[in-house]
Design a protein around this motif. Structure first.
Motif, mmCIF file in Angstrom:
data_model
loop_
_atom_site.group_PDB
_atom_site.id
_atom_site.type_symbol
_atom_site.label_atom_id
_atom_site.label_comp_id
_atom_site.label_asym_id
_atom_site.label_seq_id
_atom_site.Cartn_x
_atom_site.Cartn_y
_atom_site.Cartn_z
ATOM 1 N N ALA A 37 41.818 36.137 20.655
ATOM 2 C CA ALA A 37 42.730 37.210 20.267
ATOM 3 C C ALA A 37 42.000 38.516 19.996
ATOM 4 C CB ALA A 37 43.538 36.782 19.035
ATOM 5 N N ALA A 38 40.718 38.460 19.661
ATOM 6 C CA ALA A 38 39.942 39.682 19.388
ATOM 7 C C ALA A 38 39.747 40.532 20.629
ATOM 8 C CB ALA A 38 38.572 39.312 18.810
ATOM 9 N N HIS A 39 40.005 39.956 21.797
ATOM 10 C CA HIS A 39 39.776 40.672 23.054
ATOM 11 C C HIS A 39 40.817 41.758 23.291
ATOM 12 C CE1 HIS A 39 40.427 41.160 27.471
ATOM 13 N NE2 HIS A 39 39.108 41.236 27.471
ATOM 14 N N LYS A 40 40.372 42.915 23.682
ATOM 15 C CA LYS A 40 41.225 44.012 24.127
ATOM 16 C C LYS A 40 40.784 44.385 25.537
ATOM 17 C CE LYS A 40 42.965 44.063 19.988
ATOM 18 N NZ LYS A 40 44.269 43.390 19.748
ATOM 19 N N PHE A 41 41.729 44.467 26.461
ATOM 20 C CA PHE A 41 41.373 44.669 27.863
ATOM 21 C C PHE A 41 40.614 45.974 28.094
ATOM 22 C CE2 PHE A 41 44.349 41.234 28.373
ATOM 23 C CZ PHE A 41 43.829 40.520 29.441
ATOM 24 N N THR A 44 35.927 46.986 23.394
ATOM 25 C CA THR A 44 34.509 46.614 23.439
ATOM 26 C C THR A 44 34.344 45.269 24.132
ATOM 27 O OG1 THR A 44 34.138 47.792 21.364
ATOM 28 C CG2 THR A 44 32.472 46.177 22.029
ATOM 29 N N ARG A 45 33.339 45.181 24.958
ATOM 30 C CA ARG A 45 33.108 43.932 25.687
ATOM 31 C C ARG A 45 32.667 42.825 24.725
ATOM 32 N NH1 ARG A 45 33.392 44.074 31.094
ATOM 33 N NH2 ARG A 45 33.494 46.124 32.087
ATOM 34 N N LEU A 46 33.323 41.691 24.825
ATOM 35 C CA LEU A 46 33.002 40.545 23.972
ATOM 36 C C LEU A 46 31.803 39.791 24.535
ATOM 37 C CD1 LEU A 46 36.483 38.949 23.147
ATOM 38 C CD2 LEU A 46 35.212 40.691 21.869
ATOM 39 N N LYS A 72 37.233 32.050 16.281
ATOM 40 C CA LYS A 72 36.554 32.382 15.018
ATOM 41 C C LYS A 72 35.426 33.374 15.224
ATOM 42 C CE LYS A 72 37.517 28.226 12.276
ATOM 43 N NZ LYS A 72 36.898 27.069 11.574
ATOM 44 N N GLN A 73 34.704 33.248 16.322
ATOM 45 C CA GLN A 73 33.515 34.075 16.543
ATOM 46 C C GLN A 73 33.770 35.275 17.435
ATOM 47 O OE1 GLN A 73 30.781 33.489 14.788
ATOM 48 N NE2 GLN A 73 31.814 31.722 13.874
ATOM 49 N N GLY A 74 34.944 35.361 18.047
ATOM 50 C CA GLY A 74 35.217 36.466 18.942
ATOM 51 C C GLY A 74 34.327 36.460 20.172
ATOM 52 N N ILE A 75 34.109 35.275 20.719
ATOM 53 C CA ILE A 75 33.275 35.124 21.910
ATOM 54 C C ILE A 75 34.112 34.491 23.011
ATOM 55 C CG2 ILE A 75 32.356 32.907 21.082
ATOM 56 C CD1 ILE A 75 29.765 33.517 22.585
ATOM 57 N N ALA A 76 34.063 35.057 24.199
ATOM 58 C CA ALA A 76 34.776 34.490 25.338
ATOM 59 C C ALA A 76 34.002 33.295 25.892
ATOM 60 C CB ALA A 76 34.972 35.548 26.411
ATOM 61 N N VAL A 77 34.726 32.377 26.518
ATOM 62 C CA VAL A 77 34.122 31.198 27.143
ATOM 63 C C VAL A 77 34.554 31.147 28.601
ATOM 64 C CG1 VAL A 77 33.957 28.684 27.109
ATOM 65 C CG2 VAL A 77 34.173 29.944 24.947
ATOM 66 N N LEU A 78 33.593 30.968 29.481
ATOM 67 C CA LEU A 78 33.883 30.820 30.912
ATOM 68 C C LEU A 78 33.348 29.481 31.380
ATOM 69 C CD1 LEU A 78 33.594 33.417 33.742
ATOM 70 C CD2 LEU A 78 32.516 31.180 34.043
ATOM 71 N N CYS A 79 34.208 28.729 32.063
ATOM 72 C CA CYS A 79 33.808 27.423 32.601
ATOM 73 C C CYS A 79 33.997 27.413 34.115
ATOM 74 C CB CYS A 79 34.654 26.313 31.997
ATOM 75 S SG CYS A 79 34.394 26.031 30.242
ATOM 76 N N PRO A 80 32.924 27.347 34.874
ATOM 77 C CA PRO A 80 33.065 27.200 36.320
ATOM 78 C C PRO A 80 33.472 25.782 36.687
ATOM 79 C CG PRO A 80 30.757 27.097 35.707
ATOM 80 C CD PRO A 80 31.519 27.370 34.441
ATOM 81 N N LEU A 81 34.108 25.635 37.832
ATOM 82 C CA LEU A 81 34.395 24.314 38.388
ATOM 83 C C LEU A 81 33.712 24.220 39.742
ATOM 84 C CD1 LEU A 81 35.763 21.568 38.505
ATOM 85 C CD2 LEU A 81 37.818 22.709 39.406
ATOM 86 N N PHE A 82 32.742 23.308 39.814
ATOM 87 C CA PHE A 82 32.030 23.037 41.055
ATOM 88 C C PHE A 82 32.509 21.672 41.555
ATOM 89 C CE2 PHE A 82 28.530 25.400 38.629
ATOM 90 C CZ PHE A 82 28.883 26.636 39.173
ATOM 91 N N PRO A 83 33.525 21.620 42.401
ATOM 92 C CA PRO A 83 34.139 20.334 42.755
ATOM 93 C C PRO A 83 33.168 19.380 43.452
ATOM 94 C CG PRO A 83 35.524 22.172 43.438
ATOM 95 C CD PRO A 83 34.198 22.749 43.053
ATOM 96 N N ALA A 84 33.433 18.088 43.267
ATOM 97 C CA ALA A 84 32.725 17.073 44.047
ATOM 98 C C ALA A 84 33.226 17.115 45.483
ATOM 99 C CB ALA A 84 32.953 15.699 43.435
ATOM 100 N N GLY A 85 32.457 16.525 46.387
ATOM 101 C CA GLY A 85 32.899 16.371 47.763
ATOM 102 C C GLY A 85 32.817 17.620 48.607
ATOM 103 N N ILE A 86 32.014 18.600 48.197
ATOM 104 C CA ILE A 86 31.797 19.779 49.024
ATOM 105 C C ILE A 86 30.784 19.415 50.123
ATOM 106 C CG2 ILE A 86 30.923 22.133 49.068
ATOM 107 C CD1 ILE A 86 33.573 21.945 47.630
#
Length: 265
Positions: A37-41, A44-46, A72-86
């Motif tokens: 929620a701390a993010h504003k488009f 300031t960059r989180l 709680k910490q105002g930190i964004a999380v990014l999770c990549p998906l690297f599929p099996a079977g490529i």
């Protein structure tokens, strides 16, 4: 990259747990985020934590466990998906060694970060990286290639390890990194990166592991010892009590380590 213009409806849908987005660099791969929620488009960059899944690709579990920390910490999380079977239909391991056939998973992740920075106000120039099991393999190998991009790296229970030695070829060592990846190992930069090596106390099964090295506990300790040997003064080993090979049960320790390091390391 300049930010895209979004209406109120889009901003709501792109906050909290986001949908998966196809990588515009290579649509075979995708990523999702948790945006607090701390993010504003236009604010300031989180700070950003990139969390890389293990072989079972439990991205949803990682996002769900990290969302309270994110808020709680105002930190964004990014999770990549690297599929099996490529490329190979039964392949499970493609991303772990960074390079697979003609695919460079480091390039894919960096392209995802650039794409995300064009939508959300997040800091992608330097970020925290965590991976568990197969993700732990990816994370410590990414450290050898891009130490200058990392605020810190948390390496969780890797089933195989690349040691910081120049008498073995990749992925056992780093002697041919220049040939494979077109970059030289920057040892001075590597040893400055805060590192957490984390593994469950009961992660002692070896049935699924290949090569010498013993259990994941033994391999984690070996990696920690070798990183310490080359001068990583901010390298820590954490063995989580009463935990086997379970990345979600290690996340609380990862979160505590990130907070301790701080977002401007």
């Amino acid at each position: 990259m300049s930010m895209v213009e979004l209406d109120k409806s889009a901003k709501r849908l792109l906050s909290g747990k986001t949908p998966f987005f196809a990588s515009t660099f290579d649509p075979r791969f995708s990523f999702c985020l948790y945006i607090p929620a701390a993010h504003k488009f236009n604010g300031t960059r989180l700070p950003l934590l990139v969390a890389v899944h293990g072989t079972r690709r439990n991205v949803g579990g990682m996002i769900n466990h990290l969302k309270t920390f994110s808020e709680k910490q105002g930190i964004a999380v990014l999770c990549p998906l690297f599929p099996a079977g490529i490329i190979e239909p039964t392949d499970l391991h493609n991303y772990k060694n960074i390079i697979y056939h003609d695919i460079r998973f480091d390039h894919i992740l960096l392209a995802m970060l650039e794409q995300a920075a064009g939508i959300w106000s997040i800091e992608t120039g330097r970020f925290f990286l965590h991976g568990f099991s197969g993700g732990g393999q990816f994370a410590h190998r990414f450290l050898y290639l891009y130490p200058y991009r990392l605020l810190g790296v948390s390496i969780g229970a890797p089933g195989s390890i690349t040691l910081p030695v120049t008498d073995h070829l990749w992925p056992k060592g780093v002697s041919n990194i220049d040939e494979l990846f077109g970059v030289a190992v920057d040892w001075e930069a590597i040893v400055r990166v805060p590192v957490q090596v984390i593994v469950g106390e009961k992660d002692t099964e070896t049935e699924m592991l290949s090569g010498d090295g013993g259990s994941r506990v033994a391999r984690a300790k070996k990696l920690f010892e070798e990183l310490t040997r080359i001068g990583c003064v901010r390298c820590e080993l954490e063995v989580v009590e009463n935990v086997a090979h379970n990345g979600l049960q290690c996340l609380a320790s990862v979160e505590g380590w990130v907070i301790k390091i701080g977002f401007t390391a």
